[in-house]
Structure formats: C-alpha cells, structure tokens
Design a protein around this motif. Structure first.
Motif, PDB file in Angstrom:
ATOM      1  N   ASP A  81       0.835  -1.206   0.000  1.00 33.26           N
ATOM      2  CA  ASP A  81       0.000   0.000   0.000  1.00 33.26           C
ATOM      3  C   ASP A  81       0.870   1.257   0.000  1.00 33.26           C
ATOM      4  O   ASP A  81       0.559   2.246  -0.685  1.00 33.26           O
ATOM      5  CB  ASP A  81      -0.933   0.008   1.216  1.00 33.26           C
ATOM      6  N   VAL A  82       1.945   1.225   0.777  1.00 31.74           N
ATOM      7  CA  VAL A  82       2.865   2.370   0.814  1.00 31.74           C
ATOM      8  C   VAL A  82       3.533   2.544  -0.545  1.00 31.74           C
ATOM      9  O   VAL A  82       3.644   3.666  -1.060  1.00 31.74           O
ATOM     10  CB  VAL A  82       3.916   2.175   1.922  1.00 31.74           C
ATOM     11  N   SER A  88       2.199   6.922  -6.930  1.00 35.31           N
ATOM     12  CA  SER A  88       1.298   7.986  -7.385  1.00 35.31           C
ATOM     13  C   SER A  88       1.983   9.342  -7.389  1.00 35.31           C
ATOM     14  O   SER A  88       1.552  10.262  -8.094  1.00 35.31           O
ATOM     15  CB  SER A  88       0.050   8.035  -6.493  1.00 35.31           C
ATOM     16  N   ILE A  89       3.061   9.490  -6.609  1.00 36.25           N
ATOM     17  CA  ILE A  89       3.824  10.743  -6.612  1.00 36.25           C
ATOM     18  C   ILE A  89       4.461  10.965  -7.975  1.00 36.25           C
ATOM     19  O   ILE A  89       4.504  12.094  -8.482  1.00 36.25           O
ATOM     20  CB  ILE A  89       4.890  10.720  -5.502  1.00 36.25           C
ATOM     21  N   ASN A  90       4.954   9.882  -8.599  1.00 34.81           N
ATOM     22  CA  ASN A  90       5.566  10.012  -9.919  1.00 34.81           C
ATOM     23  C   ASN A  90       4.557  10.530 -10.937  1.00 34.81           C
ATOM     24  O   ASN A  90       4.874  11.382 -11.781  1.00 34.81           O
ATOM     25  CB  ASN A  90       6.121   8.663 -10.374  1.00 34.81           C
ATOM     26  N   THR A 165      -0.577  11.913   0.827  1.00 33.22           N
ATOM     27  CA  THR A 165      -1.271  10.628   0.744  1.00 33.22           C
ATOM     28  C   THR A 165      -0.316   9.479   1.039  1.00 33.22           C
ATOM     29  O   THR A 165      -0.664   8.514   1.736  1.00 33.22           O
ATOM     30  CB  THR A 165      -1.898  10.443  -0.650  1.00 33.22           C
ATOM     31  N   ALA A 166       0.903   9.577   0.509  1.00 37.30           N
ATOM     32  CA  ALA A 166       1.910   8.545   0.785  1.00 37.30           C
ATOM     33  C   ALA A 166       2.279   8.523   2.264  1.00 37.30           C
ATOM     34  O   ALA A 166       2.443   7.453   2.872  1.00 37.30           O
ATOM     35  CB  ALA A 166       3.149   8.785  -0.073  1.00 37.30           C
ATOM     36  N   ASP A 167       2.401   9.707   2.851  1.00 31.85           N
ATOM     37  CA  ASP A 167       2.699   9.775   4.281  1.00 31.85           C
ATOM     38  C   ASP A 167       1.569   9.159   5.097  1.00 31.85           C
ATOM     39  O   ASP A 167       1.802   8.467   6.097  1.00 31.85           O
ATOM     40  CB  ASP A 167       2.921  11.229   4.701  1.00 31.85           C
ATOM     41  N   ASN A 168       0.343   9.423   4.692  1.00 34.76           N
ATOM     42  CA  ASN A 168      -0.799   8.867   5.406  1.00 34.76           C
ATOM     43  C   ASN A 168      -0.829   7.344   5.275  1.00 34.76           C
ATOM     44  O   ASN A 168      -1.227   6.638   6.213  1.00 34.76           O
ATOM     45  CB  ASN A 168      -2.095   9.463   4.862  1.00 34.76           C
ATOM     46  N   ALA A 169      -0.424   6.839   4.106  1.00 35.63           N
ATOM     47  CA  ALA A 169      -0.351   5.387   3.925  1.00 35.63           C
ATOM     48  C   ALA A 169       0.677   4.780   4.886  1.00 35.63           C
ATOM     49  O   ALA A 169       0.461   3.686   5.431  1.00 35.63           O
ATOM     50  CB  ALA A 169       0.013   5.052   2.480  1.00 35.63           C
ATOM     51  N   ILE A 293      -4.396  16.078   7.268  1.00 39.04           N
ATOM     52  CA  ILE A 293      -4.714  17.507   7.301  1.00 39.04           C
ATOM     53  C   ILE A 293      -3.920  18.242   6.222  1.00 39.04           C
ATOM     54  O   ILE A 293      -4.446  19.122   5.530  1.00 39.04           O
ATOM     55  CB  ILE A 293      -4.417  18.099   8.695  1.00 39.04           C
ATOM     56  N   ARG A 294      -2.665  17.869   6.071  1.00 36.44           N
ATOM     57  CA  ARG A 294      -1.848  18.492   5.026  1.00 36.44           C
ATOM     58  C   ARG A 294      -2.396  18.158   3.635  1.00 36.44           C
ATOM     59  O   ARG A 294      -2.392  18.999   2.735  1.00 36.44           O
ATOM     60  CB  ARG A 294      -0.403  18.028   5.162  1.00 36.44           C
ATOM     61  N   LYS A 295      -2.864  16.944   3.459  1.00 34.66           N
ATOM     62  CA  LYS A 295      -3.465  16.551   2.189  1.00 34.66           C
ATOM     63  C   LYS A 295      -4.706  17.393   1.898  1.00 34.66           C
ATOM     64  O   LYS A 295      -4.898  17.873   0.769  1.00 34.66           O
ATOM     65  CB  LYS A 295      -3.839  15.066   2.232  1.00 34.66           C
TER      66      LYS A 295
END
Length: 483
Positions: A81-82, A88-90, A165-169, A293-295
């Motif tokens: 998942d991470v 998705s960042i790419n 989103t990646a950080d949240n994952a 929150i940042r997202k």
C-alpha cells in the motif's frame, strides 16, 4: 530566408515577449492563502508544550522489542500500500509538467522525401521527380490571464497532496502493523495462561479422582472437575487460530510470505509494554504533522488554483503561430530548384456566446473550493478528537492495570487456600473450581488490558502524526507555491 523576413519575425518575437512581460501579473482568480481556524491552546487532558515536528519520531521503540523494530523498518520499505502511494507521486510530478506545457511555445519539425513519376500510354512526362521538403511549425498561446499558470499551481498542489497521501499510507501501515503485533503477542499470552490453567485444572481433576476412590468425593465432583478441564482445552485452538491469523496479517503487511515469518513470531517475547512518555503536544501541532490535514490543505490549494484557470477561459486568448516549409525539386534530366513557403500571424479567440457554460464552470470550481475548505476543517477537528480520545484511553486504561494485577494476586492466593482446604476436607470442590475460574478470568482481564493499553499508545502517536518519515526524507519533500 530573406533578410526582410528575418527582420519581421524578430520584431514580432520581441513584441510578443514585451507584451507577455507587461501582462505577466495579470492572473485570474484568487491566490491561495493557507486556511486557519481557532483551536484550543491545549488538549483537555494534555499539556501546553508543543511537540514540534514529530514526523521522524520512532515512538514504537519505546516498546523495547527488537523484533517489532525490525518489522517496522522492513515494512516501511516493502508494504505494498505504501509503495502504491509512493508511485502515485511520480504520476503527480509528471502532471506538473503537462499542466504547464500549454503556456509554452510548441515547435514541430518534420521532413519528407518523395520519388514520383508516370507510367502507361497516357503519361505526360518521362523519368522521375525527386522532391525533398521540410516543415517547421511554431505555436504559442499567450497566457495573458494565467490559465496555464493556474493549472500548474493546481498540479503542484496536487503533487503535495500525493506526498501527503503517501505519508498517510505509512501512518496507516504503522498502526495496522504494530496493533497486529500487539494482538499476536496477546494471543500468545492467552495461550500460555490457558495452558497453565489447564495444568492446574488437570491436577484438580486427578486429585478429585483420588478423593473419589478414597470415598471423600462424589461422582458429581469428578464430573465438574473434568468439565472444567475440557472447557479449558476447547479455548486453546481458537486462541492459536487467532495468533496464526495475526501472524499472517503481519506477513502480508511487510510483503513477506507467512511461512518465512511464522517461525520468528512463534518465539514468545511477552506482551509489548510502552515505556515512553505521553507526548500529545498541542492542537496546533496537528496541522503541521498530520498528513491527512496536510493533504486536505493541498487539495484546497489545488481547488483555488482551478478557479483562476476557469476564470481565464472567460477572456480572449491570442495564439501566435507560424510555419516555414522549404522544399527542393529535381526532375530527371533537369536541374533542381528550391521553393520556400512561410506564414506567420496571430489568431484571436473571443468567447461571446456559450450558453453560460464558462461562467458555470467558474461557479463549479468555487463550490469545489468551498467543499475542500470544509473538508480541511473536518480533518482538523477529527484530528483533535482522535488525540483527545487517545489521551483519555491511555490515562483511564493505565489506571486499571494495577488493580487488575492485584486482583490476579488475590485470586491466586484464594486458589491456593481453597485447594489446601479441600485437601484437608474443610471445603468443597466447588470452592476450588470457583477459585480457578476467578484466577483464569483475572489473568485474562489483565492480559486484555495490557493489550489495550499498548494499543492506546499506538492510537495516540498515530493521532498526533508521529513517525512516518525517516530523517533523511524530510528535506526532500516539495513545497507547493501559490499566487
């Protein structure tokens, strides 16, 4: 190309550059301003000291479990998942290039070579003709009202949302993994307690059989003792199954086959106990540290930029375009010759009648921005609530540990006394069986509370947004610009 043509093109190029510079500040739509909302100075059961940046805090090391530390380190790099969220960042990064490309000059160059001739009774020429040609086409939409600049701002904000989103994952992974590990160790503890209880009840059953032979016990006593033994035996397979499922889930989370991990997890290590401090910080810390929150804030920034992109479409647009097509033709038996054709000029697009579509698009984007603002507020309030609940759970559940430990001690003492009394014939078997049940229930309650307290700390540190980044990754994250 003639000298006069070069002069004209140069003049037009400089004029276009000057016009672009003059209108560079003319950008449609509002600039994004980071949202704010009033927050309490402290959590209800927290302190008034800020935590600062806790995104790199390895809080799980306070459980002092090397196996858990290794699982977390491995999983942060291998969790699927991470990895999907990082990928998705790419895509979001490439979209920044795509969004800004429309406002840049576009140059297309092509070349061709053709060999032609005629055959047949009605041909009008003999031999072949070689034709070589080329073409260069230039197009540039002058972004006077900032359509593409706003689109690029939106894409940059969306890139920031992808990082969040990646950080949240990662944060979700930490919660799932550590709680699954706590569960696995809890089931191991329950299995060990049940096996010890089974041994004690088996001894009581055997003692009762001896008492029956000696005439000091009834058949009912034997049946009751045996029933308690069988009841304890029936608990163990379910606990073993629960442990196995937790171990399998841990293996899935860290991207490993279960068979490669089961042997390591079957080595009992005791229930994890958090030996760190309660560091909740203050509500304002959440806006910086929590990725959800940042997202939400980055999605709001993207929505605000989209308003400007939509408003820019209400205004006229000018496109500079030109082309040059040199060619060279040589017929068989004749000398070759060249021909160059060119064109250059602006085109104006003026939206007049569109049935209200363009203005409706602006209203749609404004509504979306308002929705994103409300989503941001909801994310902040939800974060505050989660921390408040986690603080309450940590403090209340911790307070029950010592009474439960004392309850286990008194139940064990009661069992020892009732067993001695039963052997001496001063009490009934029912007293022994009741004492054994009390010991089992008290030990199970203590194990469940140790499990819950360990999870409470997970909930607290995940709620404050701690530990999802390695220190070297903090400086590498982009900052989306607005305005």
């Amino acid at each position: 190309m003639s000298t006069s043509l070069r002069t004209r093109l140069s003049s037009l190029r400089y004029a276009a550059s000057l016009l672009t510079i003059l209108l560079a500040g003319c950008v449609s739509g509002p600039d994004h301003v980071p949202p704010q909302m009033p927050l309490p100075a402290k959590f209800e059961e927290g302190g008034s000291k800020s935590n600062g940046n806790v995104v790199t805090a390895e809080w799980w090391t306070a459980y002092r479990d090397k196996r858990l530390d290794g699982l977390v380190t491995h999983g942060l790099r291998e969790n699927l998942d991470v990895l999907q969220a990082l990928e998705s960042i790419n895509s979001a990064s490439a979209n920044v290039t795509v969004a800004g490309a429309g406002g840049l000059p576009s140059l297309t160059v092509g070349a061709s070579h053709t060999l032609s001739g005629e055959t047949g009774r009605l041909r009008t020429s003999v031999g072949t003709t070689n034709t070589s040609g080329g073409e260069a086409s230039l197009s540039w939409l002058l972004d006077f009202f900032g359509q593409y600049r706003r689109s690029r701002e939106s894409a940059i904000a969306s890139l920031g949302a992808a990082y969040a989103t990646a950080d949240n994952a990662k944060l979700t992974f930490l919660k799932d993994l550590i709680e699954s590990y706590i569960d696995a160790r809890y089931y191991q503890e329950r299995i060990a307690l049940s096996q010890a209880s089974l041994k004690s009840r088996q001894q009581t059953y055997e003692l009762t059989q001896l008492q029956l032979k000696a005439g000091a016990a009834s058949r009912l006593d034997v049946v009751q003792a045996e029933g308690l033994v069988q009841s304890t035996k029936s608990e163990i397979p379910g606990l073993q199954q629960s442990f196995t499922e937790s171990a399998h889930h841990i293996a899935t989370l860290i991207g490993m086959p279960a068979s490669a991990l089961m042997g390591e997890l079957q080595k009992s290590a005791g229930q994890p106990v958090f030996r760190g401090d309660i560091r909740a910080g203050i509500p304002a810390d959440l806006i910086r540290n929590r990725p959800d929150i940042r997202k939400a804030e980055r999605e709001l920034a993207a929505a605000v930029a989209d308003i400007g992109a939509a408003e820019a479409q209400l205004y006229p647009s000018i496109t500079l375009s030109g082309s040059i097509s040199p060619s060279w033709v040589k017929a068989s038996g004749a000398s070759g010759g060249s021909l160059t054709s060119w064109s250059f000029g602006p085109s104006l697009n003026l939206p007049i009648f569109d049935g209200g579509t363009l203005r409706a698009n602006v209203e749609i984007e404004k509504s979306d921005a308002r929705t994103q603002y409300l989503a941001w507020k909801a994310a902040v309030l939800n974060g505050v609530e989660e921390v408040e609940n986690a603080l309450t759970a940590v403090r209340r559940d911790t307070q029950t540990l010592e009474p439960l430990r004392r309850q286990v001690q008194t139940a064990q003492e009661s069992l020892a006394l009732s067993t001695t009394s039963y052997k001496d014939g001063a009490s009934s078997l029912l007293d022994v069986l009741d004492a054994q049940r009390s010991v089992s229930d008290a030990e199970a309650s203590l194990a469940a509370t140790v499990q819950q307290v360990a999870k409470d700390y997970v909930d607290l540190y995940v709620a404050i947004g701690a530990g999802y980044l390695e220190p070297e990754h903090v400086a590498a994250k982009p900052t989306a610009k607005s305005g």
